[in-house]
Enzyme design. Structure first.
Site, mmCIF file in Angstrom:
data_model
loop_
_atom_site.group_PDB
_atom_site.id
_atom_site.type_symbol
_atom_site.label_atom_id
_atom_site.label_comp_id
_atom_site.label_asym_id
_atom_site.label_seq_id
_atom_site.Cartn_x
_atom_site.Cartn_y
_atom_site.Cartn_z
ATOM 1 C CE LYS A 112 -4.045 -2.215 0.779
ATOM 2 N NZ LYS A 112 -3.697 -3.619 1.002
HETATM 3 C C1 LIG Z 1 -4.459 -4.762 0.692
HETATM 4 C C2 LIG Z 1 -3.713 -6.054 0.740
HETATM 5 C C3 LIG Z 1 -4.036 -7.113 -0.120
HETATM 6 C C4 LIG Z 1 -5.178 -7.049 -1.095
HETATM 7 O O1 LIG Z 1 -4.979 -6.082 -2.090
HETATM 8 P P1 LIG Z 1 -6.214 -5.537 -2.941
HETATM 9 O O2 LIG Z 1 -5.674 -4.466 -3.779
HETATM 10 O O3 LIG Z 1 -7.223 -5.048 -1.940
HETATM 11 O O4 LIG Z 1 -6.761 -6.701 -3.709
HETATM 12 C C5 LIG Z 1 -3.245 -8.250 -0.064
HETATM 13 N N1 LIG Z 1 -2.223 -8.373 0.822
HETATM 14 C C6 LIG Z 1 -1.910 -7.378 1.666
HETATM 15 C C7 LIG Z 1 -0.791 -7.576 2.622
HETATM 16 C C8 LIG Z 1 -2.637 -6.186 1.663
HETATM 17 O O5 LIG Z 1 -2.314 -5.200 2.512
#
Ligand SMILES: *Cc1c(COP(=O)(O)O)cnc(C)c1O
Length: 462
Positions: A112
């Protein structure tokens, strides 16, 4: 470049406005009205360039009218300077033809940060230019919230409210949200699941009076600017493995469908991606939808990969929009049906989706076994989300086409799951050592729109 809503009735906006708005006013999601193309030569030219340069070249056509070359280059440089790996998104090999793309070298140890650090910079430029104030409200299953708080803490002209499901995030995730002491940071623990948090967030955005009065801005994974920032590492990874001369496949641990949708855009831009594989945990609505054609919301079952404990996968709406050839009316109709629990995907749309995506889901014991198996085979310790990806990827390996699994978080963010698998708790990187000593600050809030509204109005520093 203009952005249009997947539901067709919201104002058409330039990039900066689409970014600051988040959710479109008709409840839809913004998509570019055209996807810019990269030629094979453009793609080959990314070989060996720094991540920041690749980011500039991939994103520039999408943002050109909103940010000048200098503004975009500066924003990119500042966004990634806090990452603790010179490659930003390094590839490591897991086995024959199978690679891990490590996306956890940013400040909050999950992918993120790639998008959130960048939009923190872009928001700052746009706000200071316009002398505007905004209230960011986000819902999180854990990692978005910490990344957003890290990106916006202490910024003038911004309050950031993050809603997370009480008791359903890991301790590291919670502390990353509750320990920053800047007055503009507000962690809110909602009595409910992530889907509840996301539904309340949509309530706030659909309340246009509240939205205008507070300058509401969204940074959830539905925010187009976040998707865009994530497109970049598909290019850098694929080029490292031989694109454009060779096609590459990706497996993506998936919750809200933002990360894998970025791969979809990379492919539309011309990157030779063979398969995009959706990996889910036991909350497998996407795997079921692709298998059966029925997108049906079940109950969220808490898992050891909590960032994927999602039933309503918001960004899937964008994939549906493309699967319906940009027919916003059809998408609006499906989203209406979703309110009563689900919908059937039409034969044509389903065929389109199956041409793009494979999928698979992984049980809790399989996740644990994968963490142990990877450790035994490679000495690497992976987080439970990454393990879900690795297990699904290993079912889709094809000789001759490299497979890249996205390593979405650092294992130290999920020490309990890792300990169950290998009997060891991975250490936090040294720069995060103080996390467990700092005091926490959080407000409990009911799963209720009005309770939330009054709390936000009361706490805003504006
Ligand atoms: C947010 C997240 C996901 C999922 O990603 P999306 O874009 O919501 O599909 C998977 N793994 C981790 C560690 C995350 O923080």
């Amino acid at each position: 470049m203009n952005y249009i809503s997947t539901r067709g009735t919201a104002p058409i906006l330039p990039f900066a406005e689409a970014m600051m708005t988040g959710l479109a006013r008709d409840g839809g999601l913004y998509v570019p009205h055209l996807v810019p193309q990269m030629t094979p030569d453009d793609i080959a030219g990314l070989e060996g360039v720094p991540y920041e340069e690749a980011a500039y070249r991939v994103m520039q056509p999408f943002v050109a009218e909103s940010f000048s070359e200098t503004e975009l280059r500066d924003a990119i440089r500042r966004a990634y300077q806090g990452f603790r790996h010179a490659a930003r998104a390094p590839l490591v090999q897991l086995g024959p033809g199978h690679f891990l793309l490590e996306l956890f070298h940013g400040p909050t140890l999950a992918f993120k940060d790639f998008a959130m650090q960048l939009i923190g910079q872009l928001f700052q430029i746009a706000l200071s230019r316009e002398g505007r104030r905004i209230t960011i409200v986000g819902a999180t299953s854990g990692d978005t919230g910490s990344a957003a708080i890290e990106a916006f803490r202490g910024l003038p002209n911004v309050d950031v409210f993050i809603l997370y499901p009480h008791g359903r995030v890991s301790e590291v995730q919670r502390r990353q949200m509750t320990t920053p002491d800047e007055a503009n940071v507000h962690a809110l623990a909602i009595d409910g699941t992530f889907d509840d948090a996301q539904a309340r967030l949509k309530d706030l955005f659909n309340d246009h009076a509240f939205r205008d009065a507070t300058g509401l801005a969204g940074v959830n994974s539905i925010n187009w600017a976040r998707v865009l920032a994530q497109v970049v590492y598909y290019f850098t990874a694929a080029v490292s493995l031989g694109a454009p001369h060779r096609a590459v496949s990706f497996t993506v641990p998936t919750g809200n469908f933002g990360d894998i949708f970025a791969g979809t855009i990379a492919r539309q831009m011309g990157l030779p991606i063979d398969r995009l594989v959706i990996a889910t945990n036991q909350n497998d609505i996407l795997d079921r939808a692709l298998t059966t054609g029925d997108y049906r919301v079940g109950r969220v079952e808490p898992s050891i990969s909590p960032s994927m404990d999602i039933q309503v996968s918001s960004n899937f709406e964008r994939a549906l929009f493309y699967a319906h050839d940009g027919d916003a009316g059809a998408v609006a109709q499906l989203m209406e049906e979703l309110k009563s629990g689900g919908f059937r995907i039409s034969q044509g749309a389903l065929q389109h989706l199956r041409e793009l995506y494979d999928s698979g889901s992984v049980s809790e014991p399989e996740t644990i076994a994968t963490i142990a198996r990877v450790r035994a085979a490679t000495e690497q310790i992976v987080c439970p989300h990454t393990a879900v990806g690795i297990e699904v990827a290993s079912r889709h390996l094809r000789p001759g086409t490299p497979m890249v699994t996205l390593a979405t978080a650092h294992p130290a963010k999920f020490p309990d799951a890792v300990e169950q698998a290998i009997g060891l708790r991975p250490a936090l990187p040294p720069h995060m050592g103080r996390l467990f000593d700092l005091p926490e600050r959080v407000s409990r809030v009911e799963n209720d729109k009005d309770a939330l509204k009054s709390l936000i109005l009361e706490r805003r520093t504006a």
